[in-house]
Scaffold this active site. Sequence first.
Site, PDB file in Angstrom:
ATOM      1  N   ALA A 152       1.968 -12.844  -1.002  1.00 30.72           N
ATOM      2  CA  ALA A 152       1.281 -11.584  -1.310  1.00 30.72           C
ATOM      3  C   ALA A 152      -0.164 -11.609  -0.831  1.00 30.72           C
ATOM      4  CB  ALA A 152       1.341 -11.323  -2.809  1.00 30.72           C
ATOM      5  N   ARG A 193      -1.666  -0.580   6.715  1.00 25.73           N
ATOM      6  CA  ARG A 193      -0.963   0.688   6.929  1.00 25.73           C
ATOM      7  C   ARG A 193      -0.805   1.522   5.659  1.00 25.73           C
ATOM      8  NH1 ARG A 193       4.366  -0.937   9.858  1.00 25.73           N
ATOM      9  NH2 ARG A 193       3.748  -3.031   9.204  1.00 25.73           N
ATOM     10  N   GLY A 212      11.166  -9.766  13.157  1.00 26.26           N
ATOM     11  CA  GLY A 212      11.522 -10.953  13.925  1.00 26.26           C
ATOM     12  C   GLY A 212      13.012 -10.906  14.223  1.00 26.26           C
ATOM     13  N   ASN A 226      15.236 -10.843  10.906  1.00 23.38           N
ATOM     14  CA  ASN A 226      14.870 -11.727   9.799  1.00 23.38           C
ATOM     15  C   ASN A 226      14.338 -10.887   8.636  1.00 23.38           C
ATOM     16  OD1 ASN A 226      13.789 -13.779   8.210  1.00 23.38           O
ATOM     17  ND2 ASN A 226      11.922 -13.942   9.455  1.00 23.38           N
ATOM     18  N   ASN A 280       5.497  -0.990   3.781  1.00 21.60           N
ATOM     19  CA  ASN A 280       4.342  -1.129   4.671  1.00 21.60           C
ATOM     20  C   ASN A 280       3.429   0.084   4.614  1.00 21.60           C
ATOM     21  OD1 ASN A 280       4.953  -3.726   5.942  1.00 21.60           O
ATOM     22  ND2 ASN A 280       6.758  -2.652   6.700  1.00 21.60           N
ATOM     23  N   ARG A 292      -0.124  13.234 -28.231  1.00 22.40           N
ATOM     24  CA  ARG A 292      -1.043  12.262 -27.644  1.00 22.40           C
ATOM     25  C   ARG A 292      -0.938  10.920 -28.377  1.00 22.40           C
ATOM     26  NH1 ARG A 292      -6.315  15.525 -28.078  1.00 22.40           N
ATOM     27  NH2 ARG A 292      -7.196  13.507 -27.470  1.00 22.40           N
ATOM     28  N   ASN A 308       4.386  21.150 -45.239  1.00 24.37           N
ATOM     29  CA  ASN A 308       4.572  22.215 -44.256  1.00 24.37           C
ATOM     30  C   ASN A 308       3.207  22.697 -43.794  1.00 24.37           C
ATOM     31  OD1 ASN A 308       5.011  24.901 -43.089  1.00 24.37           O
ATOM     32  ND2 ASN A 308       7.113  24.586 -43.757  1.00 24.37           N
ATOM     33  N   ASN A 337     -11.264  17.830 -36.539  1.00 24.21           N
ATOM     34  CA  ASN A 337     -11.512  16.397 -36.747  1.00 24.21           C
ATOM     35  C   ASN A 337     -12.825  15.923 -36.136  1.00 24.21           C
ATOM     36  OD1 ASN A 337     -10.498  16.879 -34.163  1.00 24.21           O
ATOM     37  ND2 ASN A 337      -9.742  14.787 -33.972  1.00 24.21           N
TER      38      ASN A 337
HETATM   39  C1  UD1 Z   1       7.517 -11.245   8.860  1.00 20.54           C
HETATM   40  C2  UD1 Z   1       8.346 -12.262   9.686  1.00 20.54           C
HETATM   41  C3  UD1 Z   1       9.412 -11.492  10.465  1.00 20.54           C
HETATM   42  C4  UD1 Z   1      10.288 -10.680   9.535  1.00 20.54           C
HETATM   43  C5  UD1 Z   1       9.438  -9.771   8.675  1.00 20.54           C
HETATM   44  C6  UD1 Z   1      10.288  -9.127   7.624  1.00 20.54           C
HETATM   45  C7  UD1 Z   1       6.867 -14.090  10.244  1.00 20.54           C
HETATM   46  C8  UD1 Z   1       6.037 -14.711  11.292  1.00 20.54           C
HETATM   47  N1  UD1 Z   1       7.478 -12.962  10.549  1.00 20.54           N
HETATM   48  O1  UD1 Z   1       6.885 -10.399   9.786  1.00 20.54           O
HETATM   49  O2  UD1 Z   1      10.217 -12.411  11.196  1.00 20.54           O
HETATM   50  O3  UD1 Z   1      11.212  -9.929  10.281  1.00 20.54           O
HETATM   51  O4  UD1 Z   1       8.408 -10.524   8.000  1.00 20.54           O
HETATM   52  O5  UD1 Z   1       9.539  -8.192   6.926  1.00 20.54           O
HETATM   53  O6  UD1 Z   1       6.974 -14.630   9.166  1.00 20.54           O
HETATM   54  N2  UD1 Z   1       1.667 -12.773   4.193  1.00 20.54           N
HETATM   55  C9  UD1 Z   1       0.843 -13.692   3.591  1.00 20.54           C
HETATM   56  N3  UD1 Z   1      -0.104 -14.308   4.350  1.00 20.54           N
HETATM   57  C10 UD1 Z   1      -0.266 -14.041   5.657  1.00 20.54           C
HETATM   58  C11 UD1 Z   1       0.577 -13.102   6.257  1.00 20.54           C
HETATM   59  C12 UD1 Z   1       1.538 -12.482   5.497  1.00 20.54           C
HETATM   60  O7  UD1 Z   1       0.971 -13.946   2.402  1.00 20.54           O
HETATM   61  O8  UD1 Z   1      -1.163 -14.637   6.266  1.00 20.54           O
HETATM   62  C13 UD1 Z   1       2.674 -12.089   3.376  1.00 20.54           C
HETATM   63  C14 UD1 Z   1       2.464 -10.602   3.320  1.00 20.54           C
HETATM   64  O9  UD1 Z   1       1.677 -10.259   2.215  1.00 20.54           O
HETATM   65  C15 UD1 Z   1       3.883 -10.076   3.188  1.00 20.54           C
HETATM   66  C16 UD1 Z   1       4.721 -11.101   3.923  1.00 20.54           C
HETATM   67  O10 UD1 Z   1       3.936 -12.266   3.981  1.00 20.54           O
HETATM   68  O11 UD1 Z   1       4.306 -10.034   1.844  1.00 20.54           O
HETATM   69  C17 UD1 Z   1       5.118 -10.647   5.293  1.00 20.54           C
HETATM   70  O12 UD1 Z   1       3.961 -10.366   6.031  1.00 20.54           O
HETATM   71  P1  UD1 Z   1       3.986  -9.324   7.207  1.00 20.54           P
HETATM   72  O13 UD1 Z   1       2.669  -9.296   7.833  1.00 20.54           O
HETATM   73  O14 UD1 Z   1       4.553  -8.052   6.722  1.00 20.54           O
HETATM   74  O15 UD1 Z   1       5.026 -10.043   8.177  1.00 20.54           O
HETATM   75  P2  UD1 Z   1       5.609  -9.443   9.462  1.00 20.54           P
HETATM   76  O16 UD1 Z   1       4.650  -9.623  10.571  1.00 20.54           O
HETATM   77  O17 UD1 Z   1       6.109  -8.089   9.178  1.00 20.54           O
HETATM   78 CA    CA Z   2       6.095  -6.412   6.708  1.00 21.07          CA
END
Ligand code: UD1
Ligand code: CA
Length: 494
Positions: free
Chosen positions: A13, A19, A147, A177, A235, A340, A384, A393
């Site tokens: 996270a 976006r 991916g 993926n 996203n 409320r 009543n 109040n």
């Molecule tokens: C990632 C995958 C991709 C997959 C997709 C699915 C990689 C390199 N790619 O891509 O293969 O199809 O998810 O949605 O893993 N996050 C971190 N730290 C970071 C970057 C991301 O915690 O430095 C977390 C984000 O908060 C998010 C998740 O990882 O919850 C995915 O990050 P996001 O940037 O959406 O990955 P994608 O590039 O979409």
């Molecule tokens: Ca994503």
Amino acid sequence: MSDLRPTAVIVLAAGEGTRMKSTTPKVLHTIGGRSLVAHAIRAARGTSPHHLAVVVRHERDRVAEHVAQVDPEAVVADQDDVKGTGRAVECALQSLPEGLDGTVVVTYGDVPLLSSETILELTAMHDASGDAITMLTSRPQDPTGYGRIVRGADGAVEAIVEQKDATEDERAIREVNSGIYAFDARFLREALSEVGTDNAQGEMYLTDVVVIARRRGLAVHADLVDDVWQTEGVNDKVQLARLGAELNRRTVEQAMRDGAIVIDPSTTWLDADVTIGPDTVVRPGTQILGASTIGRDCVIGPDTTLTDVEVGDGASVVRTQAELAEIGPGATVGPFSYLRPGTRLGAKGKIGGFVETKNADIGAGAKVPHLTYCGDATIGEGANIGAGTIFANYDGVTKGHCTVGAHSFIGSNSVIVAPRTIADGAYVAAGSAVVSDVAPGQLAVTRAQQRNVDGWVARRRAGTRTEEAARAAQALASTEHTSEQTSETKDAQR
Ligand code: UD1
Ligand code: CA
């Protein structure tokens, strides 16, 4: 298999979520009354992992504080300036006990519909195969951005190639993926230490561990998910609404399977924590939110919004807005009522049309049927409260409390000026302004004596329709009077 629990679930996270175009961090946006990350954490916690870590970086303090509220046991892991999902997982492993082994599951904080069952199935599949990596894949209509899963001639997974690094041929691959994986902990730790940032985004890709596994001759298993919603991420705000609607569809369906009667699922919104008893009817246009619990055999709606409200069995709540309120069994509320925080309505009590209540404890069988403001008040059992009663109040400086005793009766259009106590079994005459306490059995009357001024209309409104009407009525009355007198005379003569 005795222990199906994953060793650890790591929820990613730390990403920025640009976006979303929002000042609120992406994972703190809510659907079904819970933040995205809270959904992810609950799914993870539902598998009873030995460790649960949430990786944070963007808006670190806000997200970390929220995680601690949602799940105080979860480990908050900070990601440093090195970007990418690979680095995120590495940072999580560094904040968990050293030398961890077993199965480590990775999920995303922005994927809210993933269930505990799916994580457990993935874990079980992984444990049974003994592979280095087991992952969930899907075949979306449009694979852009994901991916791609590159499989060899034998069908085995060879690599995951990110959109930005993919060749024309690789971009044509439909299988993608999901980002949900189970790893062997030892393998994962070792493999991550070999992952670099030599790619189009200059990030440490978690997906690179697939190639590393293959190089070592280890197997990678990929399993297509049946329920694609479970791997869908948020996203932007369009996806937030889409996933919110799907979550709601599932929650409403579950409520119906549990026995509720939902007239129009498409206009009924239920938060994920809401419970509804069997045979309760939910009418169209109703939102039941927060930690609301609704008993059995109730009628809720139409057009009603309840937030953190407890409704007893057999109650009816129609066209009502209520928050942090308790509605007793068999009570009736609405239409057009506004409850409320701090409203408690006793069994078989009534709050009727155009009534607003706040911090009001209304006893069993008591009635506040029409056009009333009832704030900071205790109303005894069976009392009543007449139409148009106002509990004044607030004096502009402080708020005061009023009590109306059991079975007392407040006449219409009265104002009770706080703080005041009207005892059990007392009356207040209609139109009174009550400024001193009333004892049991008393009647309080505060209005001026009525005075009827004879001939006023004739003198002051001469020539109007009113005067005409008065004259006609007077003429009629005098004829009736004469004929009455005549018949009385006859009676007397008889
Ligand atoms: C990632 C995958 C991709 C997959 C997709 C699915 C990689 C390199 N790619 O891509 O293969 O199809 O998810 O949605 O893993 N996050 C971190 N730290 C970071 C970057 C991301 O915690 O430095 C977390 C984000 O908060 C998010 C998740 O990882 O919850 C995915 O990050 P996001 O940037 O959406 O990955 P994608 O590039 O979409
Ligand atoms: Ca994503």
